[in-house]
Scaffold this motif. Structure first.
Motif, PDB file in Angstrom:
ATOM      1  N   ALA A  55      43.921   3.384 -19.514  1.00 13.11           N
ATOM      2  CA  ALA A  55      43.368   2.113 -19.020  1.00 13.11           C
ATOM      3  C   ALA A  55      43.608   1.032 -20.064  1.00 13.11           C
ATOM      4  N   PHE A  56      43.566  -0.228 -19.633  1.00 11.34           N
ATOM      5  CA  PHE A  56      43.768  -1.309 -20.596  1.00 11.34           C
ATOM      6  C   PHE A  56      42.839  -2.477 -20.288  1.00 11.34           C
ATOM      7  N   LEU A  57      42.709  -3.318 -21.300  1.00  3.99           N
ATOM      8  CA  LEU A  57      41.910  -4.528 -21.182  1.00  3.99           C
ATOM      9  C   LEU A  57      42.772  -5.716 -21.603  1.00  3.99           C
ATOM     10  N   LEU A  58      42.818  -6.746 -20.752  1.00  3.01           N
ATOM     11  CA  LEU A  58      43.453  -8.023 -21.110  1.00  3.01           C
ATOM     12  C   LEU A  58      42.312  -9.013 -21.280  1.00  3.01           C
ATOM     13  N   LYS A  59      42.151  -9.557 -22.465  1.00  3.24           N
ATOM     14  CA  LYS A  59      40.968 -10.389 -22.700  1.00  3.24           C
ATOM     15  C   LYS A  59      41.317 -11.553 -23.622  1.00  3.24           C
ATOM     16  N   THR A  60      40.891 -12.738 -23.224  1.00  5.70           N
ATOM     17  CA  THR A  60      41.056 -13.910 -24.079  1.00  5.70           C
ATOM     18  C   THR A  60      39.945 -13.895 -25.125  1.00  5.70           C
ATOM     19  N   THR A  68      44.515  -4.443 -25.167  1.00  4.32           N
ATOM     20  CA  THR A  68      44.035  -3.275 -25.906  1.00  4.32           C
ATOM     21  C   THR A  68      43.744  -2.118 -24.963  1.00  4.32           C
ATOM     22  N   ALA A  69      43.569  -0.938 -25.565  1.00  5.65           N
ATOM     23  CA  ALA A  69      43.391   0.301 -24.811  1.00  5.65           C
ATOM     24  C   ALA A  69      42.919   1.349 -25.809  1.00  5.65           C
ATOM     25  N   VAL A  70      42.588   2.529 -25.311  1.00  2.00           N
ATOM     26  CA  VAL A  70      42.235   3.573 -26.291  1.00  2.00           C
ATOM     27  C   VAL A  70      43.468   4.290 -26.823  1.00  2.00           C
ATOM     28  N   ARG A  73      49.754   4.230 -24.995  1.00  3.68           N
ATOM     29  CA  ARG A  73      50.302   4.104 -23.651  1.00  3.68           C
ATOM     30  C   ARG A  73      49.540   3.041 -22.863  1.00  3.68           C
ATOM     31  N   GLY A  74      48.239   3.003 -23.048  1.00 10.46           N
ATOM     32  CA  GLY A  74      47.437   1.989 -22.373  1.00 10.46           C
ATOM     33  C   GLY A  74      47.814   0.583 -22.811  1.00 10.46           C
ATOM     34  N   VAL A  75      48.120   0.415 -24.095  1.00  8.48           N
ATOM     35  CA  VAL A  75      48.543  -0.909 -24.570  1.00  8.48           C
ATOM     36  C   VAL A  75      49.879  -1.291 -23.924  1.00  8.48           C
ATOM     37  N   LEU A  76      50.790  -0.314 -23.850  1.00  8.50           N
ATOM     38  CA  LEU A  76      52.084  -0.584 -23.199  1.00  8.50           C
ATOM     39  C   LEU A  76      51.869  -1.007 -21.739  1.00  8.50           C
ATOM     40  N   TYR A  77      50.988  -0.313 -21.026  1.00  4.42           N
ATOM     41  CA  TYR A  77      50.708  -0.682 -19.638  1.00  4.42           C
ATOM     42  C   TYR A  77      50.095  -2.079 -19.558  1.00  4.42           C
ATOM     43  N   GLU A  90      50.890 -16.009 -12.095  1.00  2.00           N
ATOM     44  CA  GLU A  90      49.422 -15.974 -12.080  1.00  2.00           C
ATOM     45  C   GLU A  90      48.876 -16.586 -13.368  1.00  2.00           C
ATOM     46  N   SER A  91      47.658 -17.063 -13.313  1.00  2.73           N
ATOM     47  CA  SER A  91      47.050 -17.680 -14.490  1.00  2.73           C
ATOM     48  C   SER A  91      46.779 -16.620 -15.560  1.00  2.73           C
ATOM     49  N   ILE A  92      47.023 -16.988 -16.816  1.00  3.86           N
ATOM     50  CA  ILE A  92      46.647 -16.093 -17.912  1.00  3.86           C
ATOM     51  C   ILE A  92      45.623 -16.796 -18.814  1.00  3.86           C
ATOM     52  N   GLU A  93      44.933 -17.753 -18.242  1.00  7.41           N
ATOM     53  CA  GLU A  93      43.827 -18.409 -18.957  1.00  7.41           C
ATOM     54  C   GLU A  93      42.564 -17.545 -18.806  1.00  7.41           C
ATOM     55  N   HIS A  94      41.720 -17.575 -19.801  1.00 11.89           N
ATOM     56  CA  HIS A  94      40.400 -16.933 -19.737  1.00 11.89           C
ATOM     57  C   HIS A  94      40.477 -15.536 -19.139  1.00 11.89           C
ATOM     58  N   LEU A  95      41.322 -14.728 -19.682  1.00  9.20           N
ATOM     59  CA  LEU A  95      41.496 -13.369 -19.149  1.00  9.20           C
ATOM     60  C   LEU A  95      40.316 -12.481 -19.544  1.00  9.20           C
ATOM     61  N   ASN A  96      39.921 -11.682 -18.629  1.00 11.30           N
ATOM     62  CA  ASN A  96      38.965 -10.606 -18.948  1.00 11.30           C
ATOM     63  C   ASN A  96      39.114  -9.561 -17.858  1.00 11.30           C
ATOM     64  N   GLU A  97      40.177  -8.816 -17.961  1.00 16.50           N
ATOM     65  CA  GLU A  97      40.545  -7.936 -16.858  1.00 16.50           C
ATOM     66  C   GLU A  97      40.771  -6.525 -17.398  1.00 16.50           C
ATOM     67  N   GLN A  98      40.010  -5.608 -16.822  1.00 21.52           N
ATOM     68  CA  GLN A  98      40.151  -4.209 -17.227  1.00 21.52           C
ATOM     69  C   GLN A  98      40.739  -3.446 -16.058  1.00 21.52           C
ATOM     70  N   GLN A  99      41.769  -2.662 -16.325  1.00 17.97           N
ATOM     71  CA  GLN A  99      42.364  -1.858 -15.248  1.00 17.97           C
ATOM     72  C   GLN A  99      42.393  -0.401 -15.662  1.00 17.97           C
ATOM     73  N   THR A 100      41.952   0.449 -14.745  1.00 13.26           N
ATOM     74  CA  THR A 100      41.915   1.890 -15.010  1.00 13.26           C
ATOM     75  C   THR A 100      42.690   2.590 -13.907  1.00 13.26           C
ATOM     76  N   PRO A 101      43.623   3.450 -14.268  1.00  8.13           N
ATOM     77  CA  PRO A 101      44.365   4.147 -13.202  1.00  8.13           C
ATOM     78  C   PRO A 101      43.433   5.102 -12.456  1.00  8.13           C
ATOM     79  N   ARG A 102      43.634   5.172 -11.142  1.00  6.87           N
ATOM     80  CA  ARG A 102      42.768   6.019 -10.344  1.00  6.87           C
ATOM     81  C   ARG A 102      42.957   7.497 -10.691  1.00  6.87           C
ATOM     82  N   ALA A 103      44.206   7.887 -10.906  1.00  8.93           N
ATOM     83  CA  ALA A 103      44.493   9.289 -11.224  1.00  8.93           C
ATOM     84  C   ALA A 103      45.084   9.372 -12.628  1.00  8.93           C
TER      85      ALA A 103
END
Lengths: 751, 751
Positions: A55-60, A68-70, A73-77, A90-103
């Motif tokens: 999983a990764f986090l995109l954060k301003t 960042t990621a743990v 590979r997560g950082v690469l994603y 898409e806007s990259i202002e004020h990012l705070n987006e966490q994505q986790t793969p389902r599987a």
């Protein structure tokens, strides 16, 4: 992490023309900060997140965008996700987006043979293998790793699931290690497909009985050896007791016994075994109406639930048969309550036009993933995704520029199965060609179109099941042991899979679903579950037979429409891909007509019920080759009969060539002449078309379609537009054979 | 006529997607009717026209468009004209258009050697010759014939005017015949270049004296033999007594004697001799201020007027020197009142950037053709056009996609010299890329731009006159016998060609023109005609020296503007040509800066007069390589000194590579780094650029510029944009030599 950094640089340089500056410290200027949470903790203590593996986090954070990621590979994603946002505008202002793969397990399988061929591969030779060894130049493997990483895929099986036993020879492991080294920088872990018979076939034992301690010891030693060469091997894929592969049945053992003996050898290394659920008997007696291949996966595995080790995953195809144009969701999905399960999806278009047809498969996959099983949606049951990709050395990986959309869609769904087909089509189109509603519209309708002209109402793809799986052959499925029967006869059509009168397959579903398939079956799947008379009325109110006719005409017309729609993109898509896709769609339009005519004529002859719209059997402007004045050409019967108009074609067996001619009887004016000819894989016969003494076209049949025969696979269409004709004009086809290709043709159609 | 018919079909099929129907009779339907007047007379008796050879008529007759002429070639030209109208979107309703070529002789010359090389050719190897024989595959000759026919060109000299004597060997004529057969279907008649010494060098005689009867007999027999092989040979081109070629002076004979002895051998066959007026002494004493190469053509030929046979045409270059960037019209044009004359124009860009610079030559040619000689415009004097084309095997004929415009323009002007440069640029652009005002604007300004940065005010192209004719070398013209002197010294610049104090060349012009050049000379030609002090004020009010500075800066800035303008076409021009032309213009922008700096510094050092705008000698952001911290690299002096900044570069002679570094002292922000390096024809040295530890670019010097030396020809520029820099950053260039290419560079410039 180095790949993440390099991709960030490369991506921004490509899109913005600027070279980001590499710094170890976090600078005062605007910055993009890459690092694992552990790396960044000391410098950005305010950064806190609860992230799973990959999983990764995109954060301003202040003037920085933090990715960042743990894990690396997560950082690469995260980097690929950030670049995708930029590319999509898409806007990259004020990012705070966490994505986790389902599987956690998101793999592709490649059915590559060690000799460099690929089973069901349509994009050229293997990127991994050549002549029994790893390819000397593995640069395409590295590029493939990058492509897979950009989609969040973290494992790749590098050899055919019909595994060559040599893969486990002791001196072969450097070959595997070389490939693993090319994939490793991209966070893609290597997987090998193995043969269950290996302890005996290459191991020097006299058995491969999974309960024999010598066999268990052999597997343990073999896996220790393999992991010594490839310490981060993700695991293995195994196909046993299916389609001629040996399996535990040889010793009366269970699939759990088979899976576990390998799993226990993998366990100390953290490896997984994906054990294929695609187990069935291909010598079934077709005379027994209770026999049903669709039952096999469930019957074979459900009783073993709870007996598999934790590092075993059962790899289950989306449907109960095998990648047909339309199947219900496999009842085994979610039925194993104590066993980890993977869904197996086929990216390579084996039954979907083999890279020659435009078929966007995400809508099909979404039907399965979103399917409500009664106790939950399919996507909720899954621990893993396995996609059969089969890319090859061709520059565009799949033999055409459009099929990549399916790899893209597979990766996106493996990451997040809740994405819609429209969103995925839109993303891929924008990233590949620039935004285009036209292309999105073509993609979204393409599967339905392909279904309509190849096998609607749950008939499955009416193709040459026992041969190349490409061209039309309505009866190829019948009267053999392979069990893909549609059981069409003069009275009706469909497989009775009800509990009451049929094979009982419907009973494998949870009751709520079974009730629907039994009593209120959707039209799309009717003939998969029920045998009905041709006059049976669908929910639409139309009869089955008329629906078969109508849908085949609709499908063929839709592809003609694709050609017209694609032409509106001239100048908006780069010329090379514009031309490639245009030719592909023009070819597909011809194929769709072959399918339409073959299937509708077959059902017409079988049912003896006429098309209400008088199309089937009536072809205005069509002149059969065998009805022309022939000079040298000879009429021949084509097998199966429905793949040639009137069941016949003409062939030339004279090296100096043959002629066929007729007189035009239509209205004078500008016309289009279409020649339906045969383009086999041997030779490159030459054709010339004359109007009177004037040659108006010539071409060579130099495509490499997968047959040497005259049939629905080799039937191809040449369109000659803008021809001025008068009543009484003589039209002549001159054909010159080449290397066994007989310059054959079926008919000429003038519009 | 067959070519005309096929082109009509091909053109309409390509543009309208329709195959026109071939008929012998004139049909009732709409039709395009092709035929000579004689062919059509019986069927269309109302068709009457008075047409010359090669002229054509496009006329609407009833529902037909008639394309007619007195000869087949004229019909072919009419077809191309009609297709051009359609392609340009012009109306083809109610046609009644007659076009007659201004000159009957419209030839191209190819300076192709029999070994396959081309003197002053920049588009690859010869399409005609390979290894001393006609090329086995002459398909490109046929394509060239088609291209020439589409422009109305009716003759092609197939070998170098510096003729190989083997061309007239008896057993060679089948080679010529093979080429003639490829050109013939396009109405392009073959011409051969011959060596005047042939009677002696290959003929077995002990003389080539044109007045010796044995020589005359030899020529007669030789031409009979040649015409037996090629009955429609158009004639010959001959260069005698010039640049080392033997001529009539060897026996004290005149040019008329030389031309006539060959002309009389050609006469029975209807053949022509184009006798080159480009005769001069290249061993002139440069110390004699009365010597002047510009006088040569007039002095050599004007006295023979009236003595040439009717089938002799004197082929006169547009200017008195040789294809320089700016010359006055040759005074010989129109001075021969009793002799037929051809103008020789150079399509291949020998002195115009050699296919690497965008230079549209039509505006230059128009200046000569439209020039008022006092007794008429130049175009009115001409019986013939000869264009030195020198196309090669490269797909685009000239080594780049843009230079074709000059062949197009040449053909159009040879047909009709009254066409404007704007019209020709507009036509070519529309036919080649689709209409684009941007491209037309670039074309129309490009010659002036090239002149501005290579040699304005009549200085001529300040290039390496004794070498490759490509890069800058201000003094290469001086102190040698070739006579292209500009005579710049510390006090002033220019050739005094006045009658009073100079060479008297101005006196060769008719009085009205001579008066203008003498007393009111246009600024553009001032230094061609006059020697003036640097402080001399032009009509513009500006001094000569400041004008030299200003124009060189204007020219270099204009090319930078071309790069920006071309980039606005992205997506509107196909990607392949977009990228090719962008790279060409980016390269040219770097070259223009080399020229600018070389010429302005040379005149600054020579005149010791500073640039009022403080540009010359001041280069903000520039760091000389020799001033960097060098590791392995060694400073070397460059010759001529003005072609390297500061007169020096650095070279690397260590196989493992060298480094040069410096610290950035500018303001922090996004910057562009430009590296001026040397790309010779040997090897492909590797360069890497680092900012601190980060590599921001790498490339190889793998172009094939025509020199192995460090000079203005090999000086090339690499632009690295979007680089973030802070004050104090270390910037390092790593160079690795390859096969004698020393990874040399001149300076780095940061903006």
């Amino acid at each position: 992490m180095a790949s993440a950094r390099d991709e960030m640089l490369r991506g921004v340089r490509g899109m913005a023309g600027r070279t980001l500056r590499l710094e170890d410290a976090i600078p005062k200027e605007n910055a993009i900060v890459l690092g694992t949470l552990a790396d960044l903790h000391a410098r950005l203590p305010q950064l806190a997140a609860n992230l799973k593996e990959d999983a990764f986090l995109l954060k301003t954070v202040g003037s920085a965008i933090v990715v960042t990621a743990v894990n690396d590979r997560g950082v690469l994603y995260g980097v690929f996700a950030l670049l995708r946002k930029i590319a999509l505008g898409e806007s990259i202002e004020h990012l705070n987006e966490q994505q986790t793969p389902r599987a956690a397990i998101r793999w592709v399988n490649q059915w590559d043979n060690l000799d460099g061929s690929i089973e069901r591969g349509y994009g050229g030779q293997s990127i991994f293998w050549d002549n029994g060894r790893a390819r000397a130049d593995l640069s395409r493997v590295s590029e493939y790793g990058r492509l897979l990483a950009s989609l969040g895929i973290n494992g790749c099986a590098i050899n055919n699931v019909n595994a060559d036993r040599r893969i486990l020879l002791s001196d072969f492991s450097p070959q595997i290690a070389a490939i693993a080294a090319a994939l490793r920088p991209w966070g893609v872990r290597t997987v090998v497909s193995i043969d269950f018979g290996s302890p005996k076939s290459i191991g020097g034992l006299d058995t491969f009985d999974p309960l024999d301690p010598r066999v268990a010891a052999w597997w343990k030693a073999k896996m220790d050896e393999l992991y010594a060469a490839v310490p981060d091997l993700a695991g293995v894929v195994m196909k046993a007791d299916s389609e001629g592969r040996v399996g535990p049945s040889a010793y009366g053992r269970t699939h759990a016994d088979a899976a576990n003996v390998v799993a226990r050898a993998l366990q100390p290394h953290g490896g997984l075994i994906l054990y294929r659920g695609f187990v069935y008997d291909h010598h079934m007696d077709w005379n027994n109406p209770k026999n049903d291949r669709a039952r096999a996966a469930y019957d074979n595995f459900v009783s073993s639930d709870g007996k598999f080790d934790p590092n075993v995953v059962i790899q289950i195809k989306n449907g109960p048969i095998a990648f047909q144009v339309r199947e219900p969701a496999s009842p085994l999905l979610g039925a194993l309550k104590k066993t980890r399960q993977a869904i197996e999806l086929q990216i390579t278009q084996e039954y979907m036009g083999q890279g020659r047809a435009l078929v966007f498969l995400v809508p099909q996959w979404k039907e399965t993933l979103d399917f409500q099983m009664g106790d939950g949606r399919v996507s909720g049951f899954l621990d893993a995704f396995a996609g059969v990709a089969n890319v090859g050395l061709d520059e565009n990986w799949f033999g055409n520029p459009m099929s990549q959309v399916n790899l893209y869609g597979y990766g996106r769904l493996a990451w997040n199965p809740d994405l819609s087909a429209r969103q995925i089509a839109g993303e891929w189109t924008a990233l590949t060609f620039g935004s285009s509603e036209t292309i999105v519209r073509l993609l979204l309708s393409s599967w339905r179109t392909y279904e309509n002209y190849t096998g609607p109402l749950g008939l499955q793809t009416l193709t040459d099941i026992v041969g190349n799986h490409y061209g039309v052959a309505v009866e190829a499925s019948e009267r053999n042991g392979w069990g893909q029967w549609h059981r069409a006869d003069e009275k009706g059509v469909g497989m009775d899979r009800t509990v009451e009168t049929g094979t009982g397959y419907i009973g494998q579903y949870r009751p709520a679903v079974a009730r629907i398939f039994q009593a209120n079956c959707p039209d799309d799947l009717l003939l998969f579950f029920h045998h009905v008379p041709y006059g049976y009325r669908l929910h639409s109110g139309k009869t089955v037979i008329q629906t078969i006719y109508d849908l085949h005409y609709e499908g063929a017309e839709a592809v003609e429409g694709y050609v017209r729609e694609w032409k509106t993109l001239e100048g908006r898509v780069d010329e090379q891909r514009y031309t490639q896709v245009l030719h592909q769609l023009e070819y597909q339009a011809g194929q769709a007509q072959v399918w339409r005519d073959a299937v509708t004529n077959w059902f017409f002859r079988t049912s003896n019920i006429a098309d209400e719209k008088h199309r089937v059997g009536n072809y205005p402007g069509r002149v059969e080759a065998e009805a022309m004045t022939l000079s040298g050409y000879e009429a021949v019967a084509v097998t199966p009969w429905e793949t040639a108009s009137g069941g016949k074609a003409v062939e030339c067996h004279h090296a100096q060539g043959c002629s066929a001619s007729f007189y035009f009887e239509g209205e004078p004016g500008w016309h289009t002449i279409r020649v339906q000819y045969f383009d086999q894989s041997n030779g490159a016969a030459r054709y010339q078309v004359f109007v009177g003494a004037q040659r108006v076209d010539e071409w060579r049949a130099d495509d490499r379609l997968p047959t040497k025969r005259l049939d629905g696979t080799s039937s191809a269409r040449r369109t000659i537009s803008g021809i001025a004709l008068r009543k009484g004009d003589e039209i002549r086809i001159d054909g010159t054979p080449d290397q066994g290709e007989t310059a054959a043709f079926d008919y000429v159609e003038i519009r």
